[in-house]
Motif scaffolding. Sequence first.
Motif, PDB file in Angstrom:
ATOM      1  N   ASP A 130      55.111  11.029  41.022  1.00 19.79           N
ATOM      2  CA  ASP A 130      54.036  12.007  40.834  1.00 19.79           C
ATOM      3  C   ASP A 130      52.707  11.476  41.343  1.00 19.79           C
ATOM      4  O   ASP A 130      51.864  12.251  41.826  1.00 19.79           O
ATOM      5  CB  ASP A 130      53.923  12.403  39.355  1.00 19.79           C
ATOM      6  CG  ASP A 130      55.098  13.235  38.910  1.00 19.79           C
ATOM      7  OD1 ASP A 130      55.330  14.306  39.507  1.00 19.79           O
ATOM      8  OD2 ASP A 130      55.815  12.835  37.977  1.00 19.79           O
ATOM      9  N   ARG A 167      52.083  20.393  37.860  1.00 15.79           N
ATOM     10  CA  ARG A 167      53.098  21.208  38.519  1.00 15.79           C
ATOM     11  C   ARG A 167      53.043  22.647  38.008  1.00 15.79           C
ATOM     12  O   ARG A 167      53.984  23.408  38.177  1.00 15.79           O
ATOM     13  CB  ARG A 167      54.492  20.628  38.261  1.00 15.79           C
ATOM     14  CG  ARG A 167      54.646  19.182  38.670  1.00 15.79           C
ATOM     15  CD  ARG A 167      54.481  18.943  40.142  1.00 15.79           C
ATOM     16  NE  ARG A 167      55.642  19.375  40.904  1.00 15.79           N
ATOM     17  CZ  ARG A 167      55.739  19.299  42.220  1.00 15.79           C
ATOM     18  NH1 ARG A 167      54.715  18.819  42.926  1.00 15.79           N
ATOM     19  NH2 ARG A 167      56.823  19.697  42.848  1.00 15.79           N
ATOM     20  N   PRO A 214      54.621  15.517  34.652  1.00 16.68           N
ATOM     21  CA  PRO A 214      53.970  15.059  35.895  1.00 16.68           C
ATOM     22  C   PRO A 214      52.491  14.756  35.722  1.00 16.68           C
ATOM     23  O   PRO A 214      51.962  13.834  36.352  1.00 16.68           O
ATOM     24  CB  PRO A 214      54.187  16.234  36.852  1.00 16.68           C
ATOM     25  CG  PRO A 214      55.372  16.954  36.323  1.00 16.68           C
ATOM     26  CD  PRO A 214      55.292  16.819  34.836  1.00 16.68           C
TER      27      PRO A 214
END
Length: 212
Positions: free
Chosen positions: A56, A144, A166
């Motif tokens: 990430d 996300r 993330p």
Amino acid sequence: MDTIHDLGGRQGFGPILHQFDDDDVMFPEEWKARLWAIAMMSMSKLSQEETGWTLDWYRHVLERLPPDLYLRFDYFEKWTLAMMVTAIDEGIADVQEFVDGHAGSAQMQLQHMPPQTESAATFDSFKPGDRVVAKRDSGSMHTRLPSYVRGRRGIVESVTGPQPLPDRSATGRISIEQTYAVRFDMKELWPEAALSRDVLLIDMWESYLDPV
């Protein structure tokens, strides 16, 4: 996803052009195969060394590219810049070495970030059939959560299992959250789809959702 790559609900970028690739060729150009190998080896080493690096974080590096470069560059050109930034961030190389085109030393010494921390998985806050609304603000540098679903109502289709969040993983810290497949009616997302019976399923983390 507040950066240029979140294009799901934006207009003005023209049609998406179809790219005709030879499916029998894995890499159309040799340099792309070399870059893929370098990236895979680097990512593996960074993860094994527990530097705090995460996938990430790498995605967030890509998101920080200037919008004009992000839209203009080839997929693997973006990867090239991301690997350069990661190498500099991790202390593997400095800017001058890239300018010179060769390493200044035969040794590669990682500058370790704080170790990753892991939290226990959360309990399920939602179950299939629950009505939810996507939060309007992620409050993080990387997420996300697509902008086009924020503030929109959906229905939990299924519980898909705990995954690292993330938003936290991009900072080198692991926080496990439950994820859900959430169903959104197209007419809920875009006014021009008012007569559509199509739906969109999106995997979403628990902290992205509120109950209705």
